[in-house]
Design a protein around this motif. Structure first.
Motif, PDB file in Angstrom:
ATOM      1  N   ILE A   3      40.034  18.320  30.072  1.00  0.00           N
ATOM      2  CA  ILE A   3      40.069  19.544  30.878  1.00  0.00           C
ATOM      3  C   ILE A   3      40.904  19.354  32.137  1.00  0.00           C
ATOM      4  CG2 ILE A   3      38.647  21.028  32.358  1.00  0.00           C
ATOM      5  CD1 ILE A   3      38.227  21.899  29.626  1.00  0.00           C
ATOM      6  N   LYS A  33      37.069  27.114  38.469  1.00  0.00           N
ATOM      7  CA  LYS A  33      37.220  26.604  37.102  1.00  0.00           C
ATOM      8  C   LYS A  33      37.550  27.731  36.128  1.00  0.00           C
ATOM      9  CE  LYS A  33      36.027  22.552  38.625  1.00  0.00           C
ATOM     10  NZ  LYS A  33      37.076  21.527  38.874  1.00  0.00           N
ATOM     11  N   GLU A  35      38.244  27.722  33.055  1.00  0.00           N
ATOM     12  CA  GLU A  35      37.608  27.625  31.737  1.00  0.00           C
ATOM     13  C   GLU A  35      36.224  28.271  31.722  1.00  0.00           C
ATOM     14  OE1 GLU A  35      36.699  23.686  33.868  1.00  0.00           O
ATOM     15  OE2 GLU A  35      38.331  25.164  33.781  1.00  0.00           O
ATOM     16  N   ASP A  36      35.585  28.386  32.882  1.00  0.00           N
ATOM     17  CA  ASP A  36      34.258  28.995  32.943  1.00  0.00           C
ATOM     18  C   ASP A  36      34.305  30.522  32.822  1.00  0.00           C
ATOM     19  OD1 ASP A  36      33.214  26.483  33.246  1.00  0.00           O
ATOM     20  OD2 ASP A  36      32.932  26.637  35.418  1.00  0.00           O
ATOM     21  N   VAL A  38      36.562  32.004  30.600  1.00  0.00           N
ATOM     22  CA  VAL A  38      37.204  32.271  29.310  1.00  0.00           C
ATOM     23  C   VAL A  38      36.130  32.364  28.229  1.00  0.00           C
ATOM     24  CG1 VAL A  38      38.764  31.281  27.579  1.00  0.00           C
ATOM     25  CG2 VAL A  38      39.325  31.092  30.002  1.00  0.00           C
ATOM     26  N   ALA A  40      34.012  31.648  25.072  1.00  0.00           N
ATOM     27  CA  ALA A  40      33.816  30.318  24.485  1.00  0.00           C
ATOM     28  C   ALA A  40      34.768  30.045  23.325  1.00  0.00           C
ATOM     29  CB  ALA A  40      32.365  30.165  24.037  1.00  0.00           C
ATOM     30  N   TYR A  42      37.731  30.863  22.968  1.00  0.00           N
ATOM     31  CA  TYR A  42      39.100  30.592  23.413  1.00  0.00           C
ATOM     32  C   TYR A  42      39.160  29.499  24.485  1.00  0.00           C
ATOM     33  CZ  TYR A  42      40.217  34.980  21.069  1.00  0.00           C
ATOM     34  OH  TYR A  42      40.375  35.975  20.131  1.00  0.00           O
ATOM     35  N   ARG A  43      38.088  28.769  24.649  1.00  0.00           N
ATOM     36  CA  ARG A  43      38.024  27.786  25.740  1.00  0.00           C
ATOM     37  C   ARG A  43      39.178  26.790  25.693  1.00  0.00           C
ATOM     38  NH1 ARG A  43      34.040  26.012  29.378  1.00  0.00           N
ATOM     39  NH2 ARG A  43      34.185  23.804  29.938  1.00  0.00           N
ATOM     40  N   ASP A  44      39.585  26.394  24.494  1.00  0.00           N
ATOM     41  CA  ASP A  44      40.688  25.425  24.369  1.00  0.00           C
ATOM     42  C   ASP A  44      42.023  26.012  24.819  1.00  0.00           C
ATOM     43  OD1 ASP A  44      38.941  23.539  23.463  1.00  0.00           O
ATOM     44  OD2 ASP A  44      39.544  23.654  21.359  1.00  0.00           O
ATOM     45  N   ALA A  46      42.229  27.911  27.615  1.00  0.00           N
ATOM     46  CA  ALA A  46      41.999  28.351  29.000  1.00  0.00           C
ATOM     47  C   ALA A  46      43.207  28.132  29.895  1.00  0.00           C
ATOM     48  CB  ALA A  46      40.783  27.627  29.579  1.00  0.00           C
ATOM     49  N   SER A  88      37.449  39.186  33.160  1.00  0.00           N
ATOM     50  CA  SER A  88      36.486  38.081  33.085  1.00  0.00           C
ATOM     51  C   SER A  88      35.846  37.761  34.426  1.00  0.00           C
ATOM     52  CB  SER A  88      37.189  36.828  32.560  1.00  0.00           C
ATOM     53  OG  SER A  88      38.065  36.316  33.564  1.00  0.00           O
ATOM     54  N   ASN A 118      29.589  35.583  34.603  1.00  0.00           N
ATOM     55  CA  ASN A 118      30.533  34.501  34.903  1.00  0.00           C
ATOM     56  C   ASN A 118      30.524  34.159  36.388  1.00  0.00           C
ATOM     57  OD1 ASN A 118      31.335  34.365  32.223  1.00  0.00           O
ATOM     58  ND2 ASN A 118      33.177  35.597  32.515  1.00  0.00           N
TER      59      ASN A 118
END
Length: 217
Positions: A3, A33, A35-36, A38, A40, A42-44, A46, A88, A118
């Motif tokens: 990350i 952050k 990624e928090d 995005v 789940a 699509y987390r990769d 972010a 988001s 979020n």
């Protein structure tokens, strides 16, 4: 995925080349952050240079667009901020880290609920998420020092410009595909505005804006 390496690569390979050089903005991208915020699934992705689907046809804007607009707005700790198009909640979180308070308006209840969750999980306490049609701004808390439209509009609605305090700044992407221009509009005196074109881009239309031709609001 590493990350922190992905975050570093996003900043160095996508954001710096877009003339985002303000050290406070760059530092903030490490602190808030992404990624928090995005989904789940699509987390990769972010930190990818792309728009990320949020559902209901809505997206997170590409990181470089958000970072560049944040830099140009020069948000200060005493600023009251209005964001139109919550998505988001990530842009609201970035704005809140530099402002006194952020009101962010989201048209779709399901998306607004996700953004609230979020922001709460991220510990962001100075953002109010309102579920409403923000194309007329938010008169209940106007005037604002900073306004940002997180989606493109054919032109800036007059009603929103009137909610900008003297000295206030508004950032938006204006026009229609394939030609859109990111603009920074400053209220230099009551009813007097100075517009600077920042860069050309194409982003999705602000939710609901395409249904309101003319924008004589």
């Amino acid at each position: 995925m590493n990350i922190e390496q992905a975050r570093f690569n996003m900043i160095e390979q996508q954001i710096r080349p877009w003339e985002v050089l303000d050290p406070q903005v760059l530092d903030l991208l490490f602190v808030v952050k992404r990624e928090d915020f995005v989904p789940a699934v699509y987390r990769d992705l972010a930190f990818a240079d792309m728009e990320i689907p949020l559902g209901e046809g809505q997206v997170m804007l590409a990181p470089r667009i958000e970072a560049r607009l944040l830099q140009e707005l020069s948000v200060r700790k005493s600023d009251k901020v209005l964001e139109i198009g919550t998505g988001s909640g990530y842009m609201a979180a970035l704005l809140a880290a530099r402002a006194e308070h952020v009101v962010t308006i989201e048209l779709r209840p399901e998306i607004a609920a996700i953004a609230r969750d979020n922001l709460q999980r991220a510990g962001v306490g100075n953002v109010t998420v309102e579920c409403a049609d923000g194309i007329r701004g938010w008169t209940q808390r106007a005037p604002f020092d900073v306004i940002v439209l997180s989606g493109a509009v054919p032109q800036i609605p007059d009603g929103i410009l009137k909610q900008l305090r003297v000295g206030g700044r508004l950032a938006a992407v204006v026009g229609a595909a394939p030609v859109m221009e990111a603009q920074l509009i400053t209220c230099v005196a009551e009813g007097v505005f100075n517009t600077v074109n920042l860069f050309e881009t194409v982003i999705p239309v602000l939710d609901g804006a395409d249904a309101k031709p003319g924008f004589s609001l």
